[in-house]
Design a protein around this motif. Structure first.
Motif, mmCIF file in Angstrom:
data_model
loop_
_atom_site.group_PDB
_atom_site.id
_atom_site.type_symbol
_atom_site.label_atom_id
_atom_site.label_comp_id
_atom_site.label_asym_id
_atom_site.label_seq_id
_atom_site.Cartn_x
_atom_site.Cartn_y
_atom_site.Cartn_z
ATOM 1 N N SER A 174 0.860 -1.177 0.000
ATOM 2 C CA SER A 174 0.000 0.000 0.000
ATOM 3 C C SER A 174 0.895 1.225 0.000
ATOM 4 O O SER A 174 1.712 1.400 0.918
ATOM 5 C CB SER A 174 -0.918 0.000 1.228
ATOM 6 O OG SER A 174 -1.929 0.962 1.119
ATOM 7 N N THR A 179 -1.001 2.526 -5.767
ATOM 8 C CA THR A 179 -1.906 1.475 -5.304
ATOM 9 C C THR A 179 -3.301 1.670 -5.901
ATOM 10 O O THR A 179 -3.893 2.743 -5.745
ATOM 11 C CB THR A 179 -2.001 1.474 -3.771
ATOM 12 O OG1 THR A 179 -0.696 1.332 -3.230
ATOM 13 C CG2 THR A 179 -2.896 0.348 -3.288
ATOM 14 N N LEU A 184 -7.838 -1.138 -1.677
ATOM 15 C CA LEU A 184 -7.949 -0.579 -0.330
ATOM 16 C C LEU A 184 -9.114 -1.161 0.457
ATOM 17 O O LEU A 184 -9.024 -1.352 1.667
ATOM 18 C CB LEU A 184 -8.109 0.943 -0.389
ATOM 19 C CG LEU A 184 -6.938 1.756 -0.941
ATOM 20 C CD1 LEU A 184 -7.264 3.236 -0.852
ATOM 21 C CD2 LEU A 184 -5.645 1.439 -0.208
ATOM 22 N N THR A 205 -4.187 5.578 -5.468
ATOM 23 C CA THR A 205 -4.049 6.382 -4.258
ATOM 24 C C THR A 205 -3.516 7.784 -4.562
ATOM 25 O O THR A 205 -3.719 8.700 -3.761
ATOM 26 C CB THR A 205 -3.135 5.688 -3.241
ATOM 27 O OG1 THR A 205 -1.965 5.182 -3.905
ATOM 28 C CG2 THR A 205 -3.855 4.532 -2.551
ATOM 29 N N GLN A 266 -6.859 3.498 4.216
ATOM 30 C CA GLN A 266 -5.456 3.147 4.004
ATOM 31 C C GLN A 266 -4.654 3.313 5.287
ATOM 32 O O GLN A 266 -3.833 2.444 5.641
ATOM 33 C CB GLN A 266 -4.856 4.013 2.895
ATOM 34 C CG GLN A 266 -3.410 3.633 2.576
ATOM 35 C CD GLN A 266 -2.819 4.467 1.464
ATOM 36 O OE1 GLN A 266 -3.165 5.641 1.288
ATOM 37 N NE2 GLN A 266 -1.917 3.880 0.682
#
Length: 342
Positions: A174, A179, A184, A205, A266
């Protein structure tokens, strides 16, 4: 006075980025640079990334994670192939960091493949252990997070290989930019419902942290999931697509709220990994979290959530405050250079 041939070039050759630190013989950090390097597409991408850096000559020391890419059928083949490629480009005297086995000549790296493979976390933690006392490295890059304890100038880890480290919580897939959002969570809250996320690579992300305002400049060097712009509106469009919605019918504010919750998801995952690592003991309760990587803004939040002091790795590794941010972004490259000079 040192000459260019006296310089130490520390390289971190990843599967997505190439990072290089230049160290003078007296330990002065002269420069730190990073370039996108989609190594899975071929060794020509390594050449392009090297060409994107400023010219520098000297003795090269290398740590790598690029052997993991699917350019090669397995890690051992990747270590052999990448070590050979690096020796051809950087010189036959290039040394490869083999973690617990120390530095080995590039030609001998295949015989130490298990130690060489993905050992950049070991380099960073080992350098910090020698330079700043007890602590916990939390290196949050674009793709992964490393959590490593160190105390009494020694690093303490439960796993060494990627497989062992994922099981121990010391390696979490992560990161702050690359990512996929679908990795997630299974669902995210939107308009009063828990909406299942589409199992598609629509957003990453980087989109989440761009919308929260936390994504640092230079942290997102690869194309967006749709190849589109890297604006707040484009990120909102990509993120809303994950819940089957479009920007326009949905507002930017709704996308920002979705991003804020996804960022918390996250962070919660990283908190769980940190708790798992802490549960094995071996480091004082007041030892600081030492943040590294382009996602270290998350490491600072982890320190606040766990009630620990926070220390930026760049301040320890760089020496020069002007290079501290770059040194933290590219910590393994700086660390491997320093380890070779100790």
């Amino acid at each position: 006075m040192s000459t260019p041939s006296d310089l130490i070039l520390g390289w971190d050759v990843g599967g997505a980025h190439l990072k290089r630190a230049v160290l003078a013989p007296d330990g002065t950090l002269l420069s730190v640079e990073m370039a996108a390097c989609p190594l899975w597409q071929g060794l020509d991408k390594l050449d392009a990334a090297m060409a994107a850096l400023s010219p520098a000559t000297g003795r090269s020391v290398v740590t790598m994670t690029g052997e993991l890419t699917d350019l090669w059928p397995d890690r051992a083949t990747g270590v052999a192939g990448l070590s050979k490629a690096l020796a051809e480009r950087l010189g036959a005297d290039t040394l490869i960091y083999a973690g617990r086995a120390g530095f080995v000549p590039a030609a001998e790296a295949p015989g130490h493949a298990a130690d060489v493979a993905s050992a950049n976390w070991h380099a960073t933690a080992a350098a910090l252990a020698r330079m700043c006392g007890d602590g916990v490295l939390v290196d949050i890059g674009s793709t992964t997070t490393d959590i490593i304890k160190f105390a009494g100038t020694q690093i303490h880890f439960a796993g060494y290989s990627d497989a062992e480290r994922m099981e121990s919580g010391e390696l979490v897939y992560s990161g702050a930019a690359r990512t996929p959002v679908m990795a997630l969570a299974a669902t995210l809250p939107f308009r009063g419902r828990q909406v299942p996320l589409m199992a598609e690579h629509f957003a990453t992300t980087a989109d989440i942290h761009r919308l929260t305002g936390d994504l640092p400049e230079g942290a997102d060097l690869h194309p967006a999931a749709d190849g589109g712009e890297k604006t707040r509106e484009a990120s909102a469009r990509r993120l809303l697509r994950m819940v089957g919605r479009d920007l326009g019918p949905c507002s930017l504010a709704e996308a920002e709220a979705l991003a804020a919750f996804a960022a918390e998801v996250q962070l919660h995952r990283l908190l769980g990994a940190l708790a798992q690592v802490f549960s094995t003991g071996g480091v004082a309760a007041d030892a600081p979290l030492v943040g590294a990587g382009v996602g270290r803004f998350l490491a600072e939040r982890l320190a606040a959530r766990t009630g620990r002091p926070y220390l930026d790795a760049g301040g320890v590794l760089a020496g020069d405050p002007g290079l501290a941010a770059a040194a933290a972004d590219c910590a393994p490259a700086v660390a491997v250079a320093r380890l070779s000079a100790f």
